[in-house]
Each structure stands twice: as C-alpha cells, then as structure tokens.
Design an enzyme around this catalytic site. Sequence first.
Site, PDB file in Angstrom:
ATOM      1  N   SER A 137       0.839  -1.205   0.000  1.00 41.21           N
ATOM      2  CA  SER A 137       0.000   0.000   0.000  1.00 41.21           C
ATOM      3  C   SER A 137       0.870   1.249   0.000  1.00 41.21           C
ATOM      4  O   SER A 137       2.001   1.233   0.504  1.00 41.21           O
ATOM      5  CB  SER A 137      -0.884   0.017   1.239  1.00 41.21           C
ATOM      6  OG  SER A 137      -1.491   1.290   1.385  1.00 41.21           O
ATOM      7  N   TYR A 150      -1.563   0.530  10.496  1.00 40.71           N
ATOM      8  CA  TYR A 150      -1.660  -0.093   9.179  1.00 40.71           C
ATOM      9  C   TYR A 150      -0.431   0.280   8.338  1.00 40.71           C
ATOM     10  O   TYR A 150       0.202  -0.581   7.714  1.00 40.71           O
ATOM     11  CB  TYR A 150      -2.934   0.392   8.479  1.00 40.71           C
ATOM     12  CG  TYR A 150      -3.107  -0.110   7.073  1.00 40.71           C
ATOM     13  CD1 TYR A 150      -3.475  -1.422   6.811  1.00 40.71           C
ATOM     14  CD2 TYR A 150      -2.918   0.742   5.969  1.00 40.71           C
ATOM     15  CE1 TYR A 150      -3.653  -1.886   5.515  1.00 40.71           C
ATOM     16  CE2 TYR A 150      -3.088   0.287   4.669  1.00 40.71           C
ATOM     17  CZ  TYR A 150      -3.454  -1.023   4.447  1.00 40.71           C
ATOM     18  OH  TYR A 150      -3.619  -1.471   3.154  1.00 40.71           O
TER      19      TYR A 150
END
Lengths: 244, 457
Positions: A137, A150
């Site tokens: 990501s 995250y």
Amino acid sequence: MKKVLVLGATSAIAQATCRLLAARGAALHLVGRNATQLEAVAKDLSVRGARVSTRVQELNELSSHEELVSHADTVLGGMDGVLLAHGLLGRQPESERSWDAAQEVLTTNFMGPASLLTHVANLLEERRAGMIVVISSVAGDRGRQSNYVYGSSKGGLNVFLQGLRNRLARSNVAVVTVKPGFVDTPMTAHLPKNALFASPEKVAKGILRAMDARRDEIYVPGFWRLIMFAVRSIPEGVFKRMKL
Amino acid sequence: MKSLESWGRYPRVKPGTQRVLPFSWRTERLPSVEEGESLLPYGKGRSYGDGCLNVGHALLPTTGLDRFIEFDPSTGLLTCEAGVSLEDILRLVVWQGWFLPVTPGTKFVTVGGAIANDVHGKNHHAAGTFGRYVRRFELLRSDGTRRECSPTENADWFAATIGGLGLTGLITWARIQLVRMHNPFILQETVPFGGLEEFFQLNRESERDFEYTVAWIDCLARGRKLGRGLYYRGNPAPPQWETLPLVRSHLTRGGGLAVPFNLPSFTLNRLTVSAFNFLYYHRQRGRPSTRLVHYDPFFYPLDSVHAWNRIYGRRGFLQFQCVVPLAEAGGGAMEEILARIARSGMASFLAVLKTFGSLESPGLLSFPRPGVTLALDFAFQGSRTLALFSDLERMTREAGGAVYPAKDACMTPESFAAAYPALPRFRDFVDPAFSSSFWRRVAGPSASLSSSVPSVA
C-alpha cells in the site's frame, strides 16, 4: 506466471487479477478463510478459463504456512508464482486503544506475509525461477497519525520485500511490490469515494503489466508515485504538525 | 461522493439522499435497513428515469455480484450472478460460438437489470423478450428466504420478478439459454423510406426474412416528409465468413471515445439536430445498401462513446418510449404522436421505430406487447418538456398503448394502471422492504412503506 498460489483469493484485487490470469489459462491455487466465498470465486475463475483448486485457511495461523506452501506446490505441479493479496485495514483509533487490535493488523499485514514468503522464497530460490507479487500500500511510504499502525505494517512489508528482491535477484526470482492507493473494495466500503479511488479492475491491469515486465515496484494508479514523493519530501519537523 | 444516478439524470439526485449498501456475496443475507427505509437493487444505472433510483431510501449496488457460476459450451446454458453485465457475457461466449438470445441497445446492463425490465431488442418479432430465455433464478427476500424460480417452479414468483423492476426481492443468480452464433458478423441492409406507410410496408416484407429489424426516423421532418427514415434489417452472416479471425473479434471496438464532461446546453438545439438528421438521412442518397458489420456497432452503436448521456448537459434528458397496438398505429395514432413531436421541435438526433411481434412476454409487468414501439430522447427543458410528455402519454393511453417503465420519469399512476392490467396481482409479490422512486410515483400511496418517508422531489 502460469501456476500461481493466490493468498487472500477472495479480496477484490485478487479476484480482478485472477480473472486476467484465468483468461491466459493459468492454474490457480486459491487460499482464503471463508469457504462459501472461496467456492464462488473458484467457480467464476474456472468458467473464465483457469484450472482451479482451493484451500480454506486462516492465514494468521503462522504454523500452517510451511505445509500450506509445499502443498500448493504439489497441487500446482511446481508453482512459478505467488500473488499475496490478503490484508487488514483495521481502524486506527481502535488500534491505538487496544494492543490486540493493533497486533491483528501487524500480524495480518506483516508477520503473516513475512512467514509465508520465507517458505515461498526458499522454494523458488532453489528452483531459480518464479515471481512473487505482493499487494502492499502507499500507506507504507510514510507514517501518519491517521493510520500509522496499518502504515507501519505495510512499511515493514515493503522493506522485507526490498531485501527479498535483493537476495533473490541472483536466483532469477522477481519480487514485485504493488502499492495501490485508494481502491473501491469492501475494505474501503465505509469510506466516502472521491476521484482518487480506482476500481479493482484498473489496479489488476496495472499489476498484470508489472508482472509481464517483471517490475520491482509499482504504484497503481501511477499518479500515486508523485503524490507519495511529495508526501515523503516534507521535512519531518513540518510534517509532524500536519494533519494527514 | 458522486451519487448513483439514472442514465437520463432526470430527476436529479441530491448527493447523500440515497444510502448505498454494496452487496458482493450471493450467499449472504441482505443488509438490514432502518425503520421505514426500503431497498432497491442497482445494476449499471442504465434505466433512464427513476426506475433505478430510491431517493430517501437505500440502494443495493450489485457491482460485486459479478461472478460466473457455470457455462456449458456444448449447450449454451450460462449461470451467473445477477451483477454480471451483458458485456462480460459477450466476452466469455462469442469466441466460443454463442450469443445473447436478446440484447437491448447497450451491453452495459446487468443480467439482473435485463430480467427486472424484461428487455427487448431488434429481434423481438422473431425472438420475444429477454425473459423468455431465463431458465431459472434465485430470489432473495428481505425476510431471508430464498426461492429458486423457473417457468414451472415457483412460476408465480418467476412471472412477477421478470419485468418486476427489482421490487420483488434481489435476484442473486440466473440461468440463461444463449443462442448459437457462428461468427460475430451481421449482414445488414439499409433501406430508406419516405413515410410511415412505407415503413409499415417495408416492415411487413422484412420481418419474414430478417432476424433483426429496426428503423430510424427523422423526428423533425414535417408535413409530407413526416416519418421518413432509414430501415435497418439484418441476419447473422452466413457460414462462409466463419474463417475470419473469430477469437479477436469479440473485443469491443472503438473504446477510446468518451464524453469527458457535461456539454453546455447550446450544443444541442433545433439547428444542430436537424442538420444531423438531414445529413444522416441523405448519407444514404435514397439507395438501399448491404454490408457486413461486426455485431458490436450493429447492436451497440452508442456504447463506443462512453457516458454519451453527458451530451445533454447538467439538466439531463428524458427518453420517451411507448408501444401502441398495430391497428391503432395504422389508424393514425403513431402518425399523431410523430406529428406532435415534430411540432414541438424538441426531438433529438435519433428516434427509433420497431414493431413488436406476437410472442408473449413472460412477466406480469413486461412492457413488450404486439404493436409498434417508438423511442426517442428529449433534452430536459423544464415545463415545456413535461407538457410534451404529458401529451404523448395521453395519446399513448388513448390508443390503448403503454409507456416503458425502464425509460420513464413522468408517467401518472392512471396511465400505469391502464397499461399494466396485472398490476393488482403484482402488488402481492412486492417485497415489503423493497421500493423505488418510480414505484412510489406510479403505484399510489400503498407503495410507500411509511408516509413519513419523503418521496422523490
């Protein structure tokens, strides 16, 4: 990639990518934790031209990984690629309040993939061929107050993949780090959508192009490379006061 | 966030007035709704009016319900989830020698939408509606029950759901019988005609020998030229074309063109439209012609321009589609309708004229019935447009005809009830937690879950 182990096969990005591989007649060994969803995905891919096998598995059970990888290799008749697509976005405020919540994010996005890829890497390194494709990501490019748990799990994963790429380069094994921005998937269903959101199909096309070209790292859509370059360029002293 | 709209973008939807509850796994339960709130499945949003809107309530987009389940290339039987689009199907089956038994003028509709509107195409006189090829589907209701429906099993639910506008529950998957296609080409003839009478004559001759027929008429031509146009008729290309490269030809052609933003409203006016129609008519120079065309431009001429609805600008547009019985049409009803449209000077590029055959539509609320159907667009220009639509609707009703719900944004409850006599029976099958802006508009007060819920503005 013709014989592919797909980890997190029911994720929207994995489904879209597998459809493109199915059209090329690939063999796919699909791993996911929900049996009925996995079955729906398997039927779809088989109609679309893939040779499909499935395995229901909770991927956070790290002890299962060694057997999982060798079993997949047997079923596929010698795997030549891995698509790792499972992940957990979590909720930042919850990850701050509760270490259990944070740990689940870190295990799903970093510990689990690191463990799986260790077994996969050893297998492919010995065979001196293959490709490892990992959905990471853009969030791993810089720690931000709004999602650093995250982000750090993905950041750690990115560094792990860098090292793995470096190690496997001499063994003819490619490691492709895929950094999508916002993708319109069930993972982001609760977020309001804007022009930055891309469809899983668009992301999948980018992933397939990167696989064909054996790229090292891609941003999908490509404009995220510029956005993240800008985000990384802000001096820390300024950045820490910003609300990103 | 961009709100989910209908294709005509009229009525306009204010952002945030429709809750969006994506549904991606066919084995799951429907999401729960709030007190007094209703659900409506939403496919590709290609219904023109408010049939795919649920303002003040919730939409259930089926984008994620896009998986194939089974395809047997030896029988042409396809089972897939309801959010699979006709485009997805064509990509899968054409190179394997199969084609859709019935297709509307765009491939960007879902299987669920094609069933819920019991869509028709250029072969209606020969093949009937899409619903005739649906062998089975599963209906998921808000109470959690699932029914497998077919012409023999749960036949009443089958008939209510085909053409049922998404109101009877969610279709999770469906099984469709495809038809053989030996190559992806159509042998197309184009024949100019000077008026309605010539159209009917040409049509009688053509329907015997051609599987696909449709006519374009110039809606701005008045007086002696009223109803002039071009007649298109075609058949699947004969087998000698089978040696052409089949495998590649299922790919969509001309995917590059798009309308990137709303065009200013002066783009379309009487002058530009009549110039277009004049050129289009005279391109043919009065001569019939025959050529071989790929199925994609033959069936989907507008699909190659993405988001073509934006040419009508921010105010959107309305489409009018009606069917009137042949006796009435020949007796002047269609001529009166065309004359009213020509007088208004508000018509757009293309009006499409086609006859429906006598093959029965399987749905309680199916639109196709024997007669002539006319379809055309009007840019929304406020009360002038609404007045025209009210006239057209009245003329249709007086001729014993019907307006097509999938295209409609204006119909009155009286016209709806008159054209759809099975409506009272249909009401029993409506899921208590399902509704739509269209349904609340045409079905009367009993359609609302609760009177406190605001209906479409």
